[in-house]
Design a protein around this motif. Sequence first.
Motif, PDB file in Angstrom:
ATOM      1  N   LEU A 273      45.963   1.579  31.913  1.00 53.37           N
ATOM      2  CA  LEU A 273      47.143   1.257  31.115  1.00 53.37           C
ATOM      3  C   LEU A 273      47.001  -0.156  30.576  1.00 53.37           C
ATOM      4  O   LEU A 273      47.131  -1.127  31.331  1.00 53.37           O
ATOM      5  N   THR A 274      46.733  -0.277  29.272  1.00 58.45           N
ATOM      6  CA  THR A 274      46.598  -1.602  28.665  1.00 58.45           C
ATOM      7  C   THR A 274      47.237  -1.695  27.283  1.00 58.45           C
ATOM      8  O   THR A 274      47.350  -2.798  26.746  1.00 58.45           O
ATOM      9  N   ASP A 275      47.648  -0.569  26.697  1.00 54.38           N
ATOM     10  CA  ASP A 275      48.140  -0.604  25.322  1.00 54.38           C
ATOM     11  C   ASP A 275      49.443  -1.389  25.233  1.00 54.38           C
ATOM     12  O   ASP A 275      50.410  -1.086  25.951  1.00 54.38           O
ATOM     13  N   PRO A 276      49.521  -2.389  24.349  1.00 53.48           N
ATOM     14  CA  PRO A 276      50.729  -3.228  24.296  1.00 53.48           C
ATOM     15  C   PRO A 276      51.973  -2.466  23.874  1.00 53.48           C
ATOM     16  O   PRO A 276      53.069  -2.763  24.359  1.00 53.48           O
ATOM     17  N   ASP A 277      51.838  -1.490  22.974  1.00 55.29           N
ATOM     18  CA  ASP A 277      53.007  -0.720  22.566  1.00 55.29           C
ATOM     19  C   ASP A 277      53.573   0.078  23.741  1.00 55.29           C
ATOM     20  O   ASP A 277      54.800   0.196  23.900  1.00 55.29           O
ATOM     21  N   VAL A 278      52.692   0.639  24.562  1.00 59.09           N
ATOM     22  CA  VAL A 278      53.145   1.402  25.722  1.00 59.09           C
ATOM     23  C   VAL A 278      53.796   0.481  26.746  1.00 59.09           C
ATOM     24  O   VAL A 278      54.834   0.805  27.330  1.00 59.09           O
TER      25      VAL A 278
ATOM     26  N   LEU B  91      57.643   0.772  28.102  1.00 57.01           N
ATOM     27  CA  LEU B  91      58.037   0.845  29.505  1.00 57.01           C
ATOM     28  C   LEU B  91      59.106  -0.201  29.833  1.00 57.01           C
ATOM     29  O   LEU B  91      60.102   0.090  30.505  1.00 57.01           O
ATOM     30  N   VAL B  92      58.896  -1.417  29.354  1.00 56.27           N
ATOM     31  CA  VAL B  92      59.870  -2.481  29.599  1.00 56.27           C
ATOM     32  C   VAL B  92      61.196  -2.158  28.921  1.00 56.27           C
ATOM     33  O   VAL B  92      62.279  -2.330  29.509  1.00 56.27           O
ATOM     34  N   SER B  93      61.138  -1.683  27.677  1.00 59.39           N
ATOM     35  CA  SER B  93      62.356  -1.351  26.944  1.00 59.39           C
ATOM     36  C   SER B  93      63.137  -0.254  27.657  1.00 59.39           C
ATOM     37  O   SER B  93      64.375  -0.335  27.779  1.00 59.39           O
TER      38      SER B  93
ATOM     39  N   SER C 135      48.259  -5.683  33.200  1.00 57.92           N
ATOM     40  CA  SER C 135      49.418  -4.822  32.936  1.00 57.92           C
ATOM     41  C   SER C 135      50.327  -4.741  34.151  1.00 57.92           C
ATOM     42  O   SER C 135      51.564  -4.769  34.028  1.00 57.92           O
ATOM     43  N   PHE C 136      49.737  -4.634  35.329  1.00 55.88           N
ATOM     44  CA  PHE C 136      50.524  -4.589  36.569  1.00 55.88           C
ATOM     45  C   PHE C 136      51.375  -5.849  36.695  1.00 55.88           C
ATOM     46  O   PHE C 136      52.591  -5.774  36.946  1.00 55.88           O
ATOM     47  N   ASP C 137      50.749  -6.985  36.515  1.00 58.23           N
ATOM     48  CA  ASP C 137      51.480  -8.252  36.650  1.00 58.23           C
ATOM     49  C   ASP C 137      52.567  -8.379  35.590  1.00 58.23           C
ATOM     50  O   ASP C 137      53.674  -8.856  35.871  1.00 58.23           O
ATOM     51  N   GLY C 138      52.270  -7.945  34.358  1.00 60.69           N
ATOM     52  CA  GLY C 138      53.252  -8.039  33.288  1.00 60.69           C
ATOM     53  C   GLY C 138      54.455  -7.144  33.524  1.00 60.69           C
ATOM     54  O   GLY C 138      55.602  -7.559  33.313  1.00 60.69           O
ATOM     55  N   LEU C 139      54.205  -5.926  33.958  1.00 58.37           N
ATOM     56  CA  LEU C 139      55.317  -5.018  34.250  1.00 58.37           C
ATOM     57  C   LEU C 139      56.168  -5.548  35.398  1.00 58.37           C
ATOM     58  O   LEU C 139      57.402  -5.536  35.340  1.00 58.37           O
ATOM     59  N   ARG C 140      55.511  -6.012  36.431  1.00 58.20           N
ATOM     60  CA  ARG C 140      56.266  -6.519  37.591  1.00 58.20           C
ATOM     61  C   ARG C 140      57.096  -7.744  37.206  1.00 58.20           C
ATOM     62  O   ARG C 140      58.246  -7.873  37.643  1.00 58.20           O
TER      63      ARG C 140
ATOM     64  N   ALA D 105      58.448  -8.286  34.441  1.00 57.15           N
ATOM     65  CA  ALA D 105      59.580  -7.815  33.639  1.00 57.15           C
ATOM     66  C   ALA D 105      60.561  -6.998  34.456  1.00 57.15           C
ATOM     67  O   ALA D 105      61.547  -6.486  33.909  1.00 57.15           O
ATOM     68  N   GLY D 106      60.296  -6.848  35.753  1.00 60.74           N
ATOM     69  CA  GLY D 106      61.192  -6.119  36.628  1.00 60.74           C
ATOM     70  C   GLY D 106      60.947  -4.628  36.694  1.00 60.74           C
ATOM     71  O   GLY D 106      61.719  -3.897  37.323  1.00 60.74           O
ATOM     72  N   VAL D 107      59.876  -4.149  36.044  1.00 61.38           N
ATOM     73  CA  VAL D 107      59.571  -2.714  36.054  1.00 61.38           C
ATOM     74  C   VAL D 107      58.927  -2.350  37.388  1.00 61.38           C
ATOM     75  O   VAL D 107      57.930  -2.970  37.776  1.00 61.38           O
ATOM     76  N   PRO D 108      59.431  -1.371  38.117  1.00 60.08           N
ATOM     77  CA  PRO D 108      58.807  -0.953  39.366  1.00 60.08           C
ATOM     78  C   PRO D 108      57.398  -0.383  39.113  1.00 60.08           C
ATOM     79  O   PRO D 108      57.248   0.615  38.399  1.00 60.08           O
ATOM     80  N   VAL D 109      56.403  -1.027  39.684  1.00 58.98           N
ATOM     81  CA  VAL D 109      55.017  -0.612  39.499  1.00 58.98           C
ATOM     82  C   VAL D 109      54.288  -0.794  40.826  1.00 58.98           C
ATOM     83  O   VAL D 109      54.518  -1.779  41.535  1.00 58.98           O
ATOM     84  N   ARG D 110      53.442   0.158  41.168  1.00 59.41           N
ATOM     85  CA  ARG D 110      52.705   0.102  42.426  1.00 59.41           C
ATOM     86  C   ARG D 110      51.259   0.540  42.203  1.00 59.41           C
ATOM     87  O   ARG D 110      50.950   1.265  41.253  1.00 59.41           O
ATOM     88  N   TRP D 111      50.403   0.110  43.133  1.00 61.39           N
ATOM     89  CA  TRP D 111      49.010   0.551  43.155  1.00 61.39           C
ATOM     90  C   TRP D 111      48.915   1.845  43.952  1.00 61.39           C
ATOM     91  O   TRP D 111      49.371   1.911  45.088  1.00 61.39           O
TER      92      TRP D 111
END
Length: 309
Positions: free
Chosen positions: A199-204, A208-210, A232-237, A239-245
């Motif tokens: 997962l690296t696409d900026p639009d995606v 997700l954040v939106s 991407s993991f760090d950016g989502l986290r 922004a408050g998006v729940p993301v896990r490995w």
Amino acid sequence: MAVAAAGLQVSEPVRLWQDASIFQLVGGLIAQAKRRVYVEMYELGRRDIVRGLAGDRLGGADVRVVADPTVNASRFSLDALQRSGVAARFYPVDDTAHQIDHVKLLIADDEAVVGGMNWGGHSDRNHDYVLETRDADEVERLVRIFEQDWSLAGGEPRLAPRDSASRVAQTAPGEGIRQLLAAAFRSARVRVWAEVYTLTDPDVLLALVSAHQRGVDVKVLLDPSQPYNRHSFDGLRSAGVPVRWYPVPPGTLLHAKIGLFDAELLLGSANWTYSGLDVNHELDVDTQDPQALAAYGSRFTLDWERSPV
């Protein structure tokens, strides 16, 4: 419906399969086919499947195989198939664009299987999904895309007619998967649950954040073995998006490319990257089948709960 329960005799027009059981499905469909077996595969390395394809040719079925020329295992397999008399071609990838033919497709008589699982020697170790479909319109659309690719591989380009109403989408040619994914994000109001290999696409990422910011229950599982996922993991986290490995055992991958958007399930070969959504030849399908949705929802819940926070 349980994901990939034992046996091949099912009445549902659509069924979700996962992990190693996918090869039970694939082997059974190839062995049972009477009229046609069409395969398009990025990594084709399982000897049992190669033997099965050669056996179906001897049984009278129309067997044709398209594979990516950049994968060593696929080159060896196509050589073996051609020696046995099977019609097999390499997809003409665009080297200047670093393109690959990343499609994973099987058509056997009036059924089709499309998803993220390669047919490599160790692919059965990976966590992945495919959708088995008997829906006549979907199968016909998949046949048209295969015929498009077969013709292209034979030096006679013929684009499959576009069908904006179809639940089957391709990229390169076209932008169908990106459009399907963007529409799924826009329409999501309750949940977006995704398992993604890369997962690296900026639009995606922005989508997700939106979705998270407008109150959608967004949860994302990523493969920790892919270094590209770290940013991407760090950016989502952040922004408050729940993301896990996803806790992958040694020698395995979270190889899925799948998302549940409210009552719509989208899966296939395309990673959520620029290459997957714009450069590679990819194939995705979506479904609103309630049993497939429930099956993925149950498995995702288990995967999420056992993934470290």
